[in-house]
Motif scaffolding. Structure first.
Motif, PDB file in Angstrom:
ATOM      1  N   VAL A   1      30.683  53.757   7.819  1.00  0.00           N
ATOM      2  CA  VAL A   1      31.320  53.872   9.088  1.00  0.00           C
ATOM      3  C   VAL A   1      30.640  52.718  10.266  1.00  0.00           C
ATOM      4  CG1 VAL A   1      30.898  55.151  11.628  1.00  0.00           C
ATOM      5  CG2 VAL A   1      31.375  56.309   9.422  1.00  0.00           C
ATOM      6  N   SER A   2      29.497  52.193   9.768  1.00  0.00           N
ATOM      7  CA  SER A   2      28.625  51.186  10.406  1.00  0.00           C
ATOM      8  C   SER A   2      29.377  50.133  10.082  1.00  0.00           C
ATOM      9  CB  SER A   2      27.086  50.882  10.096  1.00  0.00           C
ATOM     10  OG  SER A   2      26.832  50.820   8.814  1.00  0.00           O
TER      11      SER A   2
ATOM     12  N   LEU B   1      32.446  49.601   9.213  1.00  0.00           N
ATOM     13  CA  LEU B   1      33.859  49.779   9.746  1.00  0.00           C
ATOM     14  C   LEU B   1      33.785  49.352  11.187  1.00  0.00           C
ATOM     15  CD1 LEU B   1      35.695  52.567   7.962  1.00  0.00           C
ATOM     16  CD2 LEU B   1      36.216  50.130   7.840  1.00  0.00           C
ATOM     17  N   VAL B   2      32.906  49.770  11.941  1.00  0.00           N
ATOM     18  CA  VAL B   2      32.698  49.501  13.166  1.00  0.00           C
ATOM     19  C   VAL B   2      32.246  48.340  13.780  1.00  0.00           C
ATOM     20  CG1 VAL B   2      31.100  50.104  15.483  1.00  0.00           C
ATOM     21  CG2 VAL B   2      32.145  52.052  13.744  1.00  0.00           C
ATOM     22  N   ILE B   3      31.376  47.565  12.844  1.00  0.00           N
ATOM     23  CA  ILE B   3      31.103  46.149  13.202  1.00  0.00           C
ATOM     24  C   ILE B   3      32.116  45.345  12.781  1.00  0.00           C
ATOM     25  CG2 ILE B   3      29.672  44.310  12.407  1.00  0.00           C
ATOM     26  CD1 ILE B   3      27.240  46.450  11.694  1.00  0.00           C
TER      27      ILE B   3
ATOM     28  N   LEU C   1      35.358  46.008  12.775  1.00  0.00           N
ATOM     29  CA  LEU C   1      36.550  46.051  13.934  1.00  0.00           C
ATOM     30  C   LEU C   1      36.091  45.706  15.387  1.00  0.00           C
ATOM     31  CD1 LEU C   1      39.185  47.632  14.340  1.00  0.00           C
ATOM     32  CD2 LEU C   1      38.037  49.607  15.100  1.00  0.00           C
ATOM     33  N   SER C   2      34.882  45.681  15.949  1.00  0.00           N
ATOM     34  CA  SER C   2      34.355  45.399  16.905  1.00  0.00           C
ATOM     35  C   SER C   2      34.324  43.715  16.989  1.00  0.00           C
ATOM     36  CB  SER C   2      32.960  45.696  17.430  1.00  0.00           C
ATOM     37  OG  SER C   2      31.904  45.496  16.412  1.00  0.00           O
TER      38      SER C   2
ATOM     39  N   SER D   1      37.348  41.339  19.074  1.00  0.00           N
ATOM     40  CA  SER D   1      36.561  40.460  20.055  1.00  0.00           C
ATOM     41  C   SER D   1      37.122  38.813  19.890  1.00  0.00           C
ATOM     42  CB  SER D   1      34.816  40.496  20.152  1.00  0.00           C
ATOM     43  OG  SER D   1      34.437  39.944  18.924  1.00  0.00           O
TER      44      SER D   1
ATOM     45  N   TYR E   1      31.799  42.316   6.633  1.00  0.00           N
ATOM     46  CA  TYR E   1      31.614  43.802   6.675  1.00  0.00           C
ATOM     47  C   TYR E   1      33.087  44.492   6.377  1.00  0.00           C
ATOM     48  CZ  TYR E   1      27.034  43.663   8.905  1.00  0.00           C
ATOM     49  OH  TYR E   1      25.533  43.471   8.768  1.00  0.00           O
TER      50      TYR E   1
ATOM     51  N   ALA F   1      32.696  47.303   3.809  1.00  0.00           N
ATOM     52  CA  ALA F   1      33.579  48.582   3.901  1.00  0.00           C
ATOM     53  C   ALA F   1      34.490  48.820   2.590  1.00  0.00           C
ATOM     54  CB  ALA F   1      34.275  48.552   5.111  1.00  0.00           C
TER      55      ALA F   1
END
Length: 158
Positions: free
Chosen positions: A87-88, A90-92, A94-95, A99, A140, A144
């Protein structure tokens, strides 16, 4: 990262650090020994520092080398840990990916502005942040992917 590419990335970081050090020394000599400070040395030092920080974090600093608050992660069983890591990652990824466009838009916007002393376009100064975003997003995303495949990226050799 292939050995030759890794050496090139590290050599680039070392060259940036050397340039920062020499600029800093020149600034000290001109200010305190010659009593004739050079304005451009401060500007160049700041630009080099920006490049060193983002270049190094994009290519040299690995996930395990970052400061972590991982008490819950370390206390969790292996399966839950893998979910946290996935999850971390994927979040990193994706964010960072989300951006990219606003960053590109800003860098395109500041291309008409130049630094006061050296007249270096701000798009050149801040372009390293775009490189950083792409490198971290890809790193990342790969992390993932490995986790999805059941491979622990922290135990694989680098």
């Amino acid at each position: 990262m292939p050995s030759k590419l890794k050496k090139t990335v590290e050599a680039t970081s070392a060259a940036l650090l050397l340039a920062l050090f020499l600029t800093f020394l020149l600034q000290i000599v001109s200010r305190y020994l010659l009593d004739d400070p050079l304005g451009w040395t401060l500007e160049l030092s700041l630009m080099l520092w920006i490049w060193i920080v983002f270049w190094g974090n994009a290519f040299i600093v690995h996930d395990r080398q970052h400061v972590r608050f991982d008490l819950i992660y370390q206390a969790s069983p292996g399966r839950i840990r893998r979910w946290f890591a996935l999850v971390s990652a994927l979040v990193i990824a994706l964010s960072m990916a989300l951006s990219l466009y606003p960053t590109w838009d800003y860098i395109s916007f500041v291309q008409i502005q130049k630094s006061a002393s050296l007249r270096i376009p701000y798009s050149t100064v801040f372009s390293v942040y775009l490189i950083f975003l792409v490198a971290v997003a890809l790193s990342y995303a790969c992390r993932a992917w490995l986790l999805i495949r059941g491979i622990d990226p922290d135990t694989t050799s680098r």
